[in-house]
Design a protein around this motif. Structure first.
Motif, PDB file in Angstrom:
ATOM      1  N   ALA A  69     -42.731  61.648  56.312  1.00  0.00           N
ATOM      2  CA  ALA A  69     -41.609  61.965  57.203  1.00  0.00           C
ATOM      3  C   ALA A  69     -41.009  63.325  56.872  1.00  0.00           C
ATOM      4  O   ALA A  69     -40.649  64.089  57.778  1.00  0.00           O
ATOM      5  N   LEU A  70     -40.899  63.637  55.593  1.00  0.00           N
ATOM      6  CA  LEU A  70     -40.385  64.955  55.205  1.00  0.00           C
ATOM      7  C   LEU A  70     -41.314  66.073  55.667  1.00  0.00           C
ATOM      8  O   LEU A  70     -40.849  67.135  56.103  1.00  0.00           O
ATOM      9  N   ALA A 103     -43.332  65.932  58.264  1.00  0.00           N
ATOM     10  CA  ALA A 103     -43.215  66.032  59.718  1.00  0.00           C
ATOM     11  C   ALA A 103     -41.914  66.706  60.121  1.00  0.00           C
ATOM     12  O   ALA A 103     -41.864  67.442  61.114  1.00  0.00           O
ATOM     13  N   HIS A 104     -40.848  66.468  59.340  1.00  0.00           N
ATOM     14  CA  HIS A 104     -39.566  67.097  59.650  1.00  0.00           C
ATOM     15  C   HIS A 104     -39.629  68.610  59.475  1.00  0.00           C
ATOM     16  O   HIS A 104     -38.908  69.348  60.157  1.00  0.00           O
ATOM     17  N   THR A 131     -42.011  70.585  60.290  1.00  0.00           N
ATOM     18  CA  THR A 131     -42.609  71.212  61.473  1.00  0.00           C
ATOM     19  C   THR A 131     -41.945  70.771  62.773  1.00  0.00           C
ATOM     20  O   THR A 131     -41.964  71.501  63.764  1.00  0.00           O
ATOM     21  N   HIS A 132     -41.351  69.588  62.751  1.00  0.00           N
ATOM     22  CA  HIS A 132     -40.666  69.066  63.942  1.00  0.00           C
ATOM     23  C   HIS A 132     -39.266  68.632  63.522  1.00  0.00           C
ATOM     24  O   HIS A 132     -39.081  67.514  62.999  1.00  0.00           O
ATOM     25  N   PRO A 133     -38.258  69.491  63.683  1.00  0.00           N
ATOM     26  CA  PRO A 133     -36.895  69.177  63.227  1.00  0.00           C
ATOM     27  C   PRO A 133     -36.311  67.908  63.836  1.00  0.00           C
ATOM     28  O   PRO A 133     -35.377  67.326  63.278  1.00  0.00           O
ATOM     29  N   GLY A 134     -36.863  67.422  64.933  1.00  0.00           N
ATOM     30  CA  GLY A 134     -36.327  66.216  65.540  1.00  0.00           C
ATOM     31  C   GLY A 134     -36.679  64.942  64.790  1.00  0.00           C
ATOM     32  O   GLY A 134     -36.092  63.882  65.062  1.00  0.00           O
ATOM     33  N   VAL A 135     -37.624  65.022  63.862  1.00  0.00           N
ATOM     34  CA  VAL A 135     -38.023  63.843  63.093  1.00  0.00           C
ATOM     35  C   VAL A 135     -36.951  63.537  62.047  1.00  0.00           C
ATOM     36  O   VAL A 135     -36.528  64.416  61.296  1.00  0.00           O
ATOM     37  N   ASN A 136     -36.494  62.304  61.998  1.00  0.00           N
ATOM     38  CA  ASN A 136     -35.480  61.884  61.029  1.00  0.00           C
ATOM     39  C   ASN A 136     -36.180  61.470  59.740  1.00  0.00           C
ATOM     40  O   ASN A 136     -36.848  60.434  59.677  1.00  0.00           O
ATOM     41  N   ALA A 137     -36.039  62.286  58.690  1.00  0.00           N
ATOM     42  CA  ALA A 137     -36.686  62.014  57.418  1.00  0.00           C
ATOM     43  C   ALA A 137     -35.747  61.401  56.393  1.00  0.00           C
ATOM     44  O   ALA A 137     -36.168  61.117  55.271  1.00  0.00           O
ATOM     45  N   ASP A 138     -34.488  61.201  56.734  1.00  0.00           N
ATOM     46  CA  ASP A 138     -33.518  60.656  55.780  1.00  0.00           C
ATOM     47  C   ASP A 138     -33.570  59.129  55.756  1.00  0.00           C
ATOM     48  O   ASP A 138     -33.863  58.484  56.762  1.00  0.00           O
TER      49      ASP A 138
END
Length: 502
Positions: free
Chosen positions: A308-309, A311-312, A314-321
């Motif tokens: 997830a981190l 992906a975040h 490259t894609h800021p919309g992904v929630n990695a928290d």
């Protein structure tokens, strides 16, 4: 020649035949009915009361696996009462579909009294460090993820310097008169290969030979099974009573306490990167601490968090928290001899220091997993004693040692070698305090975590075997497995020395 630690002494020296003042007073009062019956000539009553007194002496003075019989009875009663009341079973609000506030921690056991605040921007990168507030113990905690090269390949001189640097760090923390405890948590987690998979997917070239890709895949699979990843955390625990006054001078409230904690973080961080040789010291933000908490309860979730981190990035919309409402387990159960959380079981034990001393680096076998998929966690805690209290306790311990030796000499009882060495170490401790050394009561907790499909009792025996192989003695934390797990695995300032749930 290796650096070793052997100048420690017992926390308390018994006054008479190893008994404390409270134990001696209780036995002295309990024997009075026996002498009263003898004075009246009631020999049958005297014999019966003598047997009762012997039973009371055994219950009071003879320890059984670290506790007296009275201590075991009290702990068992509390554990049974908690089980009947449902306090030993936990189910998260998210698992029941009732998670209202995702930013509010929902954690089991001793972690229920914790709140996590985001501090003000700090440092050159203006990060917001996570400030952990424990309402039960009235303490404030900050945690740093650190990286150390280790002492396995160091020469004896460098090891000695590392040991002196650790002692100096404790002295610095004690001189602040604000830090109450310094906690060091080390977790050896199974290698999941998440970072390598990301690197391979980002550097794979089209048209590469199939044989080369197959060889790389086989190597990655074999190395992942045989490798472990080490995570290390340093936690500072500060009581609210010690910083309340200075926090008012810094603005009061949460902001004033954060400013005081930032000063302590800078002082301790400089010592970690300096004499102790840490290559990296990163004070954790709230999302990072939540991820560390989640992977503590569920080691298998780390690969998903890493993906997830990535992906975040490259894609800021992904929630990695990881939301704090889901940072803990979905369910947990505390049993007498192990702790069950989600799809994992854990066993915790304390480690007793050997009489002959401990060699620096001797705990390596304890941190080495015996099977793939096994996670080992280790806590070394350094509770710091204030200089005034340390001087008073040192004087009391020295007086008790002199009194015990004098009474043994009058009774014609020879002092055993172990007792004599403990008394000599107690008398020499006053000189160390006079030279400015800090007084601490260190202890250690080690935990093994495996999936529920494995036999946790077998892994517990392997852990005890590795502790003994390292030269120490294990002591299972029966009836307190949840506290031992939280202290040794989740870096949020949980301690075995403070009352109020921690």
């Amino acid at each position: 020649m290796s650096t070793s630690y052997s100048s420690y002494t017992r926390d308390r020296i018994g006054w008479f035949f190893g008994l404390s003042g409270l134990q001696l007073g209780f036995l002295a009062v309990a024997v009075l009915p026996v002498f009263w019956s003898i004075s009246r000539g009631a020999w049958a009553s005297a014999m019966l009361l003598a047997l009762v007194w012997v039973g009371a002496a055994l219950v009071t003075a003879v320890p059984v696996r670290g506790r007296s019989a009275i201590g075991w009875i009290a702990a068992s009663t509390r554990f049974a009462a908690g089980g009947l009341a449902g306090w030993t079973t936990f189910q998260s609000a998210a698992a029941r579909g009732r998670a209202a506030d995702l930013d509010s921690p929902d954690l089991p056991g001793v972690l229920q009294a914790i709140d996590v605040h985001e501090g003000p921007p700090h440092g050159a990168d203006m990060t917001r460090v996570a400030i952990v507030q424990n309402h039960a113990t009235r303490t404030w905690t900050v945690t740093a993820a650190v990286v150390h090269p280790g002492v396995g390949m160091m020469d004896p001189h460098t090891r000695r310097m590392q040991g002196e640097a650790l002692s100096s760090l404790l002295d610095v923390a004690a001189r602040t008169e604000k830090i109450d405890e310094l906690l060091i948590v080390v977790r050896t987690v199974p290698e999941d290969g998440a970072e390598r998979d990301l690197w391979v997917s980002g550097h794979r070239r089209p048209g590469a030979p199939v044989l080369a890709e197959q060889i790389n895949a086989d190597l990655a699979r074999g190395l992942s099974l045989a490798s472990v990843r080490t995570e290390m955390f340093v936690t500072l625990v500060v009581p609210d009573a010690r910083i309340a006054r200075s926090a008012r001078e810094s603005g009061g409230g949460l902001e004033g306490r954060c400013r005081e904690l930032h000063l302590l973080m800078g002082e301790v961080g400089a010592h970690l990167t300096g004499p102790l040789g840490m290559t990296s010291v990163r004070w954790l933000t709230s999302p990072e601490l939540a991820a560390a908490c989640r992977t503590g309860f569920a080691p298998g979730d780390r690969a998903g968090i890493i993906d997830a981190l990535a992906a975040h990035a490259t894609h800021p919309g992904v929630n990695a928290d990881v939301p704090w409402a889901m940072a803990g387990p979905s369910g947990a159960d505390t049993t007498v001899r192990h702790y069950s959380h989600d799809a994992w079981n854990s066993i915790s034990s304390t480690i007793k220091l050997p009489t002959r001393g401990a060699v620096m680096g001797a705990l390596a076998p304890v941190l080495t997993p015996s099977e793939p998929g096994e996670r080992r966690s280790f806590l070394v805690a350094y509770p710091l004693v204030s200089p005034t209290k340390a001087d008073r306790q040192s004087g009391n311990a020295e007086w008790a040692a002199d009194l015990a030796q004098g009474m043994n000499e009058k009774l014609g009882r020879k002092t055993r070698a172990a007792r004599r060495d403990a008394q000599d170490a107690t008398r020499g401790f006053d000189a160390k305090l006079a030279r400015g050394s800090a007084m601490t009561r260190p202890y250690a907790v080690v935990t093994v975590t495996v999936a529920k499909t494995a036999r946790i009792t077998e892994y517990g025996r392997r852990l005890d075997s590795d502790v003994r192989r390292a030269g120490f003695a294990p002591l299972r934390l029966d009836l307190a497995q949840d506290v031992g797990f939280a202290a040794s695995t989740v870096p949020m300032g949980i301690s075995l020395t403070r009352s109020g749930g921690a």
